[in-house]
Design an enzyme around this catalytic site. Structure first.
Site, short mmCIF file in Angstrom:
data_model
loop_
_atom_site.label_atom_id
_atom_site.label_comp_id
_atom_site.label_asym_id
_atom_site.label_seq_id
_atom_site.Cartn_x
_atom_site.Cartn_y
_atom_site.Cartn_z
N THR A 11 41.69 31.50 47.33
CA THR A 11 42.89 31.09 47.73
C THR A 11 43.32 31.69 49.04
O THR A 11 43.89 30.97 49.91
CB THR A 11 43.97 31.35 46.72
N SER A 52 35.89 32.34 43.87
CA SER A 52 35.60 33.59 42.79
C SER A 52 35.20 33.14 41.42
O SER A 52 34.42 33.71 40.78
CB SER A 52 36.61 34.30 42.44
N THR A 84 41.28 35.24 43.04
CA THR A 84 41.89 35.92 42.13
C THR A 84 41.46 35.80 40.43
O THR A 84 41.43 36.33 39.60
CB THR A 84 43.39 35.87 41.91
#
Length: 325
Positions: A11, A52, A84
């Protein structure tokens, strides 16, 4: 030499509304107010632009190799920006193998750069400060978001959208960034790192399943697991319980591969000998399951897979979980 920042995807790197466009590390850091005024030399390198959720164990170990070379060349600390979604797992993996005194700091963002209240710039600024701080040396891998410093061992993503999502329910943060000053309140225990030079083929072959126990769970989906996987992590109820009908199946699996017992609750430890009914923690340990301690299921899976990839035997695995759980 200062700090080396390694940019992955996530992000924090999303570039507006263009499908698939990613900001470079230089573009991410250029948007951080006050970063250039810190007086901390910063070298920015792009590693790989990937969400991720698509990262692999091997890719994270490659990032560790890059970071290790940076430290060997004189870097005082390393910052990695990434998504994240898997940050709690990648941070713990890094912590297990990181052999240096220099801190390895991971950060990211919950809001895209073009959104109101984007948190990426503040998180990068705090992460660079933490990576350069004298008091963070020897602390291993740290996660820094929302001006909090968390140990990779304890941190978890606790909310799907909140900028304050990262917390350490069982321990609390190690420190805070206050008025630009890094204030470390606690020092995490450090253990001998696992070998960083893990053979990638052996790592690929070390398949570890995760089974989350649910109401009326008879373990049907576990049939044949010993033929396809080399390890299993069980996320049990509460303090480490499963339905009584599931216990024999888990015991049978434990005769063929390491089975680690954890709690699905998100904080706290499994117990060892408080309850004794069929399916209790005492019963499961008697059947050969390994005590996962305070490790949550996701981190237990990371540890077990790395141990298997290094060729650890059953006794070594039990010892490692007793030490790190």
């Amino acid at each position: 030499m200062g700090v080396v920042l390694l940019a992955l995807g996530g992000t924090i790197s999303v570039a507006g509304s263009t499908q698939g466009a990613r900001l470079t590390g230089a573009e991410i850091t250029a948007a951080v107010p006050g970063l250039a005024d810190l007086g901390i030399p910063l070298e920015v390198r792009d590693v790989r632009a990937v969400p991720s959720g698509s990262l692999t164990f091997a890719q994270i170990l490659d990032v560790v190799d890059v970071a290790s070379r940076a430290v060997a060349e004189g870097a005082d600390g390393v910052v990695v920006t990434q998504g994240t979604d898997t940050l709690e797992e990648t941070a713990f993996m890094v912590d297990l193998v990181w052999p240096h005194e220099a801190p390895f700091v991971l950060t990211g963002a919950m809001r895209q750069p073009a959104m109101a209240g984007a948190d990426g710039p503040a998180n990068v600024l705090a992460a660079v400060r933490v990576a350069a701080a004298r008091d963070t040396h020897g602390a291993g891998a740290l996660v820094v978001l929302n001006d909090e410093v968390h140990a990779a061992r304890w941190v978890r993503k606790t909310h799907s959208t909140s900028p304050a999502t990262f917390a350490s329910p069982s321990a609390g943060p190690l420190g805070h960034v206050v008025e630009g000053r890094v204030r470390m309140l606690l020092a995490p225990p450090r253990h001998e790192p696992l070998p960083v030079g893990i053979d990638r083929e052996r790592l690929q072959a070390a398949r570890v399943a995760l089974h989350v126990v649910t109401l009326d769970d008879d373990g049907t989906q576990l049939h044949g697991l010993e033929a396809t996987h080399q390890g299993l992590v069980v996320a049990g109820f509460g303090v480490g319980h499963v339905p009584d009908v599931l216990a024999p199946r888990l015991g049978a699996l434990a005769e063929h591969l390491p089975v680690v017992l954890t709690s699905r609750t998100g904080s706290g430890s499994v117990l060892r000998h408080t309850y004794s009914a069929p399916g209790s923690e005492t019963d499961l340990r008697r059947r050969g399951l390994i005590d996962g301690g305070f490790l949550d299921p996701y981190k237990a899976r990371v540890l077990l897979r790395l141990l298997l990839a290094t060729g650890a035997g059953h006794g070594d695995i039990v010892e490692a979980f007793a030490l790190r759980g």
